[in-house]
Write an enzyme that holds these catalytic residues in place. Sequence first.
Site, PDB file in Angstrom:
ATOM      1  N   ASN A 155     -39.110  11.432 -14.731  1.00 20.28           N
ATOM      2  CA  ASN A 155     -38.560  11.136 -16.068  1.00 20.28           C
ATOM      3  C   ASN A 155     -39.607  11.064 -17.187  1.00 20.28           C
ATOM      4  OD1 ASN A 155     -39.465   8.709 -15.070  1.00 20.28           O
ATOM      5  ND2 ASN A 155     -37.743   7.514 -15.811  1.00 20.28           N
ATOM      6  N   GLU A 254     -43.051   0.298  -9.183  1.00 26.98           N
ATOM      7  CA  GLU A 254     -42.222   0.190 -10.383  1.00 26.98           C
ATOM      8  C   GLU A 254     -40.910   0.858 -10.025  1.00 26.98           C
ATOM      9  OE1 GLU A 254     -40.294   0.852 -13.188  1.00 26.98           O
ATOM     10  OE2 GLU A 254     -41.789   1.788 -14.494  1.00 26.98           O
ATOM     11  N   CYS A 288     -35.976   3.902 -16.763  1.00 23.58           N
ATOM     12  CA  CYS A 288     -35.671   2.658 -16.043  1.00 23.58           C
ATOM     13  C   CYS A 288     -35.634   1.455 -16.968  1.00 23.58           C
ATOM     14  CB  CYS A 288     -36.664   2.453 -14.913  1.00 23.58           C
ATOM     15  SG  CYS A 288     -38.348   2.636 -15.460  1.00 23.58           S
ATOM     16  N   GLU A 465     -48.308  -2.469 -14.770  1.00 26.19           N
ATOM     17  CA  GLU A 465     -49.019  -1.304 -15.311  1.00 26.19           C
ATOM     18  C   GLU A 465     -49.233  -1.542 -16.788  1.00 26.19           C
ATOM     19  OE1 GLU A 465     -48.111   2.380 -12.431  1.00 26.19           O
ATOM     20  OE2 GLU A 465     -46.584   2.060 -13.947  1.00 26.19           O
TER      21      GLU A 465
END
Length: 485
Positions: A155, A254, A288, A465
């Site tokens: 994505n 993640e 997300c 992150e």
Amino acid sequence: MIHSPLLPHLAGYINDRWISADAGKRQDVVNPATGEKLADVPVMGAAETRRAIASAKRALATPADAATRRRWLTAIRDALLEQQQEIGRILCLEHGKPWKEAQGEVQYAASFFDYYAPLAETATAPETLPGKVKDCIWTLYKRPVGVVGLITPWNFPIAMIAKKIAPALAAGCPSLIKPAPDTPLTMIALFQIMADRLDLPKGMVNLVMGDAAQIGGELMHSPDVAMVSFTGSTAVGRLLMQQASPRVKRLGLELGGNAPFIVLDDADLDAAADGLMINKFRGAGQTCVCANRVYVQRGVYDAFAQKLVERVSKLKVGDGMKDGTDIGPLINANGYAKVKGHLADALDKGATLLTGKQPDALNAGDGLFFTPAVIGNVDDTMQCCQEETFGPLIPLISFTDDDEVIRRANDTEFGLAAYVFGKDRARSHRIIAQLHFGHCAYNTGTGPAAIAPFGGMLSSGLGREGGREGLMEYIEVQTVPDGSH
Ligand code: ADP
């Protein structure tokens, strides 16, 4: 077919060389907007992965100093910005997102190299703790964790790897990188840049693509891989956790989200609607962090719904390469079927379609272009509230008071992102304090940034992150109490 100066090699990259699959097997990369083949790339497996791990292990034996690592990062940042148009074009073609978004993603990726460049020197330097404890002076040495495996989704083909490889290089970790099968070309372009512009030691970065289970399996089982950082589905994240346990391997995960977007009755409704538009339709809703459940307080529900419908019904869906496109196609047929399924399920269970197409009318000659939809009268039992839809469907859910919306927003195993809109700061922050989401935005629909740690609570993942925390994921701290003074 795609032609690009950044893609002279449609290949993997191991030990400083462009490599085909051992078995010669290749797979097509397709433009989701047109269905046309863009290129084909190698399908690699366990043997190539083992060679890449061995080459990364050799690179670990000749560490670069901090100033050199800083130089690598600034060189990648500069190259990304210089090549922004071309990388954005490749990204746009293989992912389908609008041109402007693709260009913005390249800049966003560059911001991670920019942010981590100075930290490559300062955050990895030894640190002496103040004073003496137990008659010792205590020093913390910061070491790279070792060889890392970096697995990315489709994505954000360039941003997701930037978030991982920038801190990995800053810390001095050699890596083996596996892109998603739908979007390997942007990654190959990044490797071309690194091969052309950087003086990286052999094996410092390796690119392996193909059989995900084989590549993942080798990364997880190899004693020479210290850590795997993965962005993708919760199902694969769970599998990686199982595979990590025999060696107690370090993981960064993640995973999925189910973001609530809360509009309180004192919110600026135009700002909330604008914030939701940007948040939800970036990448055609295939992110997300984007709002999955939109909770609107009863007193402002109708007014907010109207403002939203006005905006959504004006969106232009089309090829991301064409001027004026707001939303590109979905990535593939599975993605399309999921969004359509969520829409059909909600309407079957009593939701109302406020704008968009009925499920029966979708996909008739539309390819992967999904007409954005807003549905009202939604309740939490519908699939679109239980699972991440990953597409341009907005479910509106009404609520009465703060306690109720906190309870309903938290009623999910996921904890990645949430959004609260309301003018009374104290009230909104009382709500935020009770939400179990790692990224909780107030009066903005914005997603993460390089300077800030981003990551999920609960089943949305492990680790962070971005920010200093994102660098520390790649660093092992060794504590040395010195009693010789
Ligand atoms: P999505 O459903 O969004 O494609 P996935 O979790 O399947 O999410 O994919 C994210 C990344 O994980 C991709 O690069 C994919 O190829 C990779 N992947 C899929 N299965 C595995 C696996 N068993 N081990 C390691 N990586 C995997």
